[in-house]
Enzyme design. Sequence first.
Site, PDB file in Angstrom:
ATOM      1  N   ASP A 182     -23.114  -0.033  14.739  1.00 46.79           N
ATOM      2  CA  ASP A 182     -24.364  -0.692  15.151  1.00 46.79           C
ATOM      3  C   ASP A 182     -25.507   0.308  15.029  1.00 46.79           C
ATOM      4  O   ASP A 182     -25.289   1.520  15.111  1.00 46.79           O
ATOM      5  CB  ASP A 182     -24.285  -1.124  16.623  1.00 46.79           C
ATOM      6  N   ARG A 219     -25.157  -4.872   7.659  1.00 46.15           N
ATOM      7  CA  ARG A 219     -25.636  -6.006   8.453  1.00 46.15           C
ATOM      8  C   ARG A 219     -27.144  -5.838   8.558  1.00 46.15           C
ATOM      9  O   ARG A 219     -27.624  -4.785   9.007  1.00 46.15           O
ATOM     10  CB  ARG A 219     -25.008  -5.978   9.842  1.00 46.15           C
TER      11      ARG A 219
HETATM   12  C1  LIG Z   1     -24.447 -10.132  14.828  1.00 43.06           C
HETATM   13  C2  LIG Z   1     -25.651  -9.379  15.284  1.00 43.06           C
HETATM   14  C3  LIG Z   1     -25.590  -7.992  15.382  1.00 43.06           C
HETATM   15  C4  LIG Z   1     -26.712  -7.277  15.769  1.00 43.06           C
HETATM   16  N1  LIG Z   1     -26.666  -5.903  15.752  1.00 43.06           N
HETATM   17  C5  LIG Z   1     -27.782  -5.215  16.052  1.00 43.06           C
HETATM   18  C6  LIG Z   1     -27.836  -3.797  15.937  1.00 43.06           C
HETATM   19  O1  LIG Z   1     -26.853  -3.129  15.565  1.00 43.06           O
HETATM   20  N2  LIG Z   1     -28.990  -3.158  16.274  1.00 43.06           N
HETATM   21  C7  LIG Z   1     -30.103  -3.848  16.661  1.00 43.06           C
HETATM   22  O2  LIG Z   1     -31.127  -3.219  16.923  1.00 43.06           O
HETATM   23  N3  LIG Z   1     -30.078  -5.189  16.775  1.00 43.06           N
HETATM   24  C8  LIG Z   1     -28.967  -5.884  16.485  1.00 43.06           C
HETATM   25  N4  LIG Z   1     -28.979  -7.245  16.593  1.00 43.06           N
HETATM   26  C9  LIG Z   1     -30.123  -7.931  17.258  1.00 43.06           C
HETATM   27  C10 LIG Z   1     -31.229  -8.254  16.294  1.00 43.06           C
HETATM   28  O3  LIG Z   1     -31.838  -7.065  15.870  1.00 43.06           O
HETATM   29  C11 LIG Z   1     -32.286  -9.166  16.922  1.00 43.06           C
HETATM   30  O4  LIG Z   1     -32.844  -8.502  18.021  1.00 43.06           O
HETATM   31  C12 LIG Z   1     -31.761 -10.491  17.399  1.00 43.06           C
HETATM   32  O5  LIG Z   1     -30.812 -11.027  16.532  1.00 43.06           O
HETATM   33  C13 LIG Z   1     -32.927 -11.485  17.534  1.00 43.06           C
HETATM   34  O6  LIG Z   1     -33.508 -11.774  16.287  1.00 43.06           O
HETATM   35  P1  LIG Z   1     -33.190 -13.136  15.503  1.00 43.06           P
HETATM   36  O7  LIG Z   1     -33.361 -12.864  14.050  1.00 43.06           O
HETATM   37  O8  LIG Z   1     -31.844 -13.614  15.891  1.00 43.06           O
HETATM   38  O9  LIG Z   1     -34.221 -14.201  15.987  1.00 43.06           O
HETATM   39  P2  LIG Z   1     -35.665 -14.038  16.728  1.00 43.06           P
HETATM   40  O10 LIG Z   1     -36.639 -13.391  15.842  1.00 43.06           O
HETATM   41  O11 LIG Z   1     -35.432 -13.460  18.086  1.00 43.06           O
HETATM   42  O12 LIG Z   1     -36.021 -15.536  16.920  1.00 43.06           O
HETATM   43  C14 LIG Z   1     -36.514 -16.328  15.844  1.00 43.06           C
HETATM   44  C15 LIG Z   1     -36.257 -17.792  16.128  1.00 43.06           C
HETATM   45  O13 LIG Z   1     -34.844 -18.040  16.040  1.00 43.06           O
HETATM   46  C16 LIG Z   1     -34.464 -19.001  17.011  1.00 43.06           C
HETATM   47  N5  LIG Z   1     -33.522 -18.389  17.944  1.00 43.06           N
HETATM   48  C17 LIG Z   1     -33.317 -17.076  18.145  1.00 43.06           C
HETATM   49  N6  LIG Z   1     -32.349 -16.882  19.057  1.00 43.06           N
HETATM   50  C18 LIG Z   1     -31.945 -18.089  19.439  1.00 43.06           C
HETATM   51  C19 LIG Z   1     -30.979 -18.573  20.355  1.00 43.06           C
HETATM   52  N7  LIG Z   1     -30.216 -17.759  21.069  1.00 43.06           N
HETATM   53  N8  LIG Z   1     -30.828 -19.908  20.490  1.00 43.06           N
HETATM   54  C20 LIG Z   1     -31.588 -20.760  19.790  1.00 43.06           C
HETATM   55  N9  LIG Z   1     -32.526 -20.370  18.906  1.00 43.06           N
HETATM   56  C21 LIG Z   1     -32.705 -19.071  18.733  1.00 43.06           C
HETATM   57  C22 LIG Z   1     -35.718 -19.440  17.714  1.00 43.06           C
HETATM   58  O14 LIG Z   1     -36.250 -20.558  17.044  1.00 43.06           O
HETATM   59  C23 LIG Z   1     -36.636 -18.246  17.525  1.00 43.06           C
HETATM   60  O15 LIG Z   1     -37.983 -18.579  17.594  1.00 43.06           O
HETATM   61  C24 LIG Z   1     -27.881  -7.975  16.155  1.00 43.06           C
HETATM   62  C25 LIG Z   1     -27.936  -9.361  16.045  1.00 43.06           C
HETATM   63  C26 LIG Z   1     -26.861 -10.063  15.606  1.00 43.06           C
HETATM   64  C27 LIG Z   1     -26.972 -11.550  15.489  1.00 43.06           C
END
Ligand SMILES: Cc1cc2nc3c(=O)[nH]c(=O)nc-3n(C[C@H](O)[C@H](O)[C@H](O)COP(=O)(O)OP(=O)(O)OC[C@H]3O[C@@H](n4cnc5c(N)ncnc54)[C@H](O)[C@@H]3O)c2cc1C
Length: 307
Positions: free
Chosen positions: A134, A184
């Site tokens: 990560d 990722r």
């Molecule tokens: C598998 C995985 C591994 C990750 N690993 C890391 C890592 O190693 N380091 C790191 O810094 N970050 C990590 N992250 C977190 C990532 O960086 C983001 O902070 C997080 O995924 C939020 O961004 P997003 O693209 O999902 O959507 P966002 O930009 O938060 O949201 C965009 C839109 O998506 C929709 N949405 C988002 N979440 C939801 C929900 N729960 N339910 C319904 N709708 C939703 C909404 O419409 C929202 O307006 C990881 C995320 C995932 C999924």
Amino acid sequence: MILEAISKNFFLFLSNNKFLDKFAKRFGARFGADKIVGGETFSHAIPVIQQLNRDGLHVTVDHLGEFVTSEVEARERTHGCIESIHSIAHHELNSEVSLKLTSLGLDINRALVMENMKLILDEAKKYNITVTIDMEDSSRCGDTIEIYKELKQDYENLGTVIQSYLYRSEEDLEALNSCQPYLRLVKGAYKETGKVAFLEKDHVDKNLRKLIKANLLGGHYTAIGSHDDAIIAYTKEFAEKNDISKEQFEFQMLYGMRNETQKQLVKEGYKVRVYLPYGEDWYGYFMRRLAERPANVAFAIKGIFSK
Ligand SMILES: Cc1cc2nc3c(=O)[nH]c(=O)nc-3n(C[C@H](O)[C@H](O)[C@H](O)COP(=O)(O)OP(=O)(O)OC[C@H]3O[C@@H](n4cnc5c(N)ncnc54)[C@H](O)[C@@H]3O)c2cc1C
């Protein structure tokens, strides 16, 4: 918008609070954390993984752990990770492993973290299990990329994460090109400043699209870690237009988030991997998820009163 920014900062502040971390551990997995965490031990997580696998979902498990400051603790973590690899193999689970270098001693010394990583990777290699490092906050990004590159020379079964909110990410992606990376791509979850990161959501999203495009066109297997419909739609469309097979990428989402979307993507023939955290140290992880999506606070409050 202002309220959202305040609550985001508030939960990110709480995620770093060591006193509350200790307090939360005593309380156990309350506050709704069990909706997004697979349990306090790997054995608790096994039935959860089995159910996800039955639903056609692949998994990556993460043994939660932050604030590791002693060599003994880092070695214990390493041992725990190896045990989970054995359990995955023993129970024939469809699961990879994700981990954080700070939990293996990154903040203590480089030799220790390398030694621990090699122990884990040797074991994972035996069972053909992929391990993804990560990405943590920007102060650890350079070290993480260096360690990834070095280990990747000897271990094929290794992935890491690139965060689109960092200015440096495009260059990191390019620099990793030659080592056949398994990446990722995510937006980024930590509190960063304008010195190192895009602060506007539009810029972060735009950069994520750029990274997805570059990595797919580079011919590399790509994991898209996002719950964002716009990012998911972009990836599907881009892949279709450019004849990129569904075998070359997968969507990854956090356990408990967008369950229906996960299943729908599986129905459409896409590979979906669920990131399933487990362990006693659920507090920091839980607070970062609340910061990302204040709507999650609702199920946290429900959790408190339903137990
Ligand atoms: C598998 C995985 C591994 C990750 N690993 C890391 C890592 O190693 N380091 C790191 O810094 N970050 C990590 N992250 C977190 C990532 O960086 C983001 O902070 C997080 O995924 C939020 O961004 P997003 O693209 O999902 O959507 P966002 O930009 O938060 O949201 C965009 C839109 O998506 C929709 N949405 C988002 N979440 C939801 C929900 N729960 N339910 C319904 N709708 C939703 C909404 O419409 C929202 O307006 C990881 C995320 C995932 C999924």
